[in-house]
Design an enzyme around this catalytic site. Sequence first.
Site, PDB file in Angstrom:
ATOM      1  N   GLY A 155      37.469  40.812  40.759  1.00 15.28           N
ATOM      2  CA  GLY A 155      37.809  41.108  41.526  1.00 15.28           C
ATOM      3  C   GLY A 155      39.499  40.806  42.024  1.00 15.28           C
ATOM      4  O   GLY A 155      40.476  40.909  40.888  1.00 15.28           O
ATOM      5  N   CYS A 156      39.567  41.624  42.914  1.00 21.00           N
ATOM      6  CA  CYS A 156      41.314  41.120  43.697  1.00 21.00           C
ATOM      7  C   CYS A 156      42.237  39.883  43.156  1.00 21.00           C
ATOM      8  O   CYS A 156      42.846  40.075  42.535  1.00 21.00           O
ATOM      9  CB  CYS A 156      41.477  42.344  44.822  1.00 21.00           C
ATOM     10  SG  CYS A 156      40.392  40.763  46.010  1.00 21.00           S
ATOM     11  N   TYR A 157      41.218  38.918  43.986  1.00 15.29           N
ATOM     12  CA  TYR A 157      41.898  37.078  43.809  1.00 15.29           C
ATOM     13  C   TYR A 157      41.886  37.395  42.309  1.00 15.29           C
ATOM     14  O   TYR A 157      42.571  36.219  42.009  1.00 15.29           O
ATOM     15  CB  TYR A 157      40.783  36.595  44.447  1.00 15.29           C
ATOM     16  CG  TYR A 157      41.471  36.758  46.681  1.00 15.29           C
ATOM     17  CD1 TYR A 157      42.342  36.590  46.681  1.00 15.29           C
ATOM     18  CD2 TYR A 157      40.366  36.664  46.906  1.00 15.29           C
ATOM     19  CE1 TYR A 157      43.015  36.480  48.084  1.00 15.29           C
ATOM     20  CE2 TYR A 157      40.379  37.452  49.119  1.00 15.29           C
ATOM     21  CZ  TYR A 157      41.617  37.420  49.307  1.00 15.29           C
ATOM     22  OH  TYR A 157      42.212  36.677  50.272  1.00 15.29           O
ATOM     23  N   MET A 171      48.516  40.883  47.846  1.00 19.14           N
ATOM     24  CA  MET A 171      48.318  39.437  47.823  1.00 19.14           C
ATOM     25  C   MET A 171      49.001  38.698  47.003  1.00 19.14           C
ATOM     26  O   MET A 171      49.809  39.352  45.467  1.00 19.14           O
ATOM     27  CB  MET A 171      47.404  39.849  47.141  1.00 19.14           C
ATOM     28  CG  MET A 171      46.024  39.159  46.360  1.00 19.14           C
ATOM     29  SD  MET A 171      44.846  39.457  45.652  1.00 19.14           S
ATOM     30  CE  MET A 171      43.666  40.001  47.642  1.00 19.14           C
ATOM     31  N   THR A 212      42.195  38.529  39.889  1.00 24.47           N
ATOM     32  CA  THR A 212      42.413  39.670  38.732  1.00 24.47           C
ATOM     33  C   THR A 212      44.050  38.350  38.822  1.00 24.47           C
ATOM     34  O   THR A 212      44.640  38.358  38.310  1.00 24.47           O
ATOM     35  CB  THR A 212      43.081  40.643  39.610  1.00 24.47           C
ATOM     36  OG1 THR A 212      41.645  41.345  39.288  1.00 24.47           O
ATOM     37  CG2 THR A 212      43.852  40.831  38.884  1.00 24.47           C
TER      38      THR A 212
END
Length: 309
Positions: free
Chosen positions: A113-115, A203, A117
């Site tokens: 997932g992006c967060y 992000m 990571t």
Amino acid sequence: MTTGVFIDGAAGTTGLEIAARLAGRSEFSLITLADDRRKDAQARAEALNDADVVILCLPDDAAREAVALIANDRTRVIDASTAHRVAEGWTYGFPEVIGRDTVAAAKRIANPGCYPTGFIALVAPLVRAGLLPVAWPYTCHAVSGYSGGGKALIERFAREPGIAWRGYALEFGHKHVPEMQAYAHLALAPLFAPAVVAAYRGMVVEVPLALSIIPGAPDPALLRDALRAFYAGSPVVSVADDLPEGGEIVLREGAPAWDGLRLHVIASADGSQARLVAELDNLGKGASGAAVQSLNLISGLPETAGLVL
């Protein structure tokens, strides 16, 4: 010999970005379906089984269904959904943390997932080195561009241009938390506080540390040195030497695609507090760039081929 790749969900944000990174690359040939056949079960099953590598850019349930349609032991899968990130038999697609050889050898890869990571990149090496405790109530504050929410959220920001900040997951239990805990090797689930801002992409993930009350916590410089040593030689992950330029981190509307990951250890003058901060593109290392990096590795290619760094 080219590698046949089928992007299931190619019309979505992540799928489009993956296709853009593969465009013009002779190592791969894309298997595509006409618009009127994209939801045809038989056509999808044929494409899934014809491909050397399938990249799933689908909702969780649809990703599980797609995997079930693969009737051979040859096709390799990279799943960009949340469905398999902590599932048995799946390899977490974070080569810098899990190991490049491990990812390269995997048949089933779950894209991070992006967060997570950003969180895992900051915390996992420090916990693994014994510099931060396993049993500690970590907090993760994070903000993302709205493209991370997919078409529905992109359309909402278009319909409601007055939205500047959108905090969510206020009921706790966000689906990213299990992978954050598992791959950072934590005894306790982190308190995760995500938000979305009026920028398309980008992000920032932050883990604040009250070092003065963490048992055995080291000087912040040691945390930075440990991260720098852990990611030494990485062409994707970098560790900043000091404060960001101008003493601030900014997300900008219209920022270009980027597949890197930049980490910071920012400390108070007396060393009693620190802020671990990760900068990334939610559509880059947080999604499509990570999938392409794993695709490169399982194809025996340089991991940065086609990436925007």
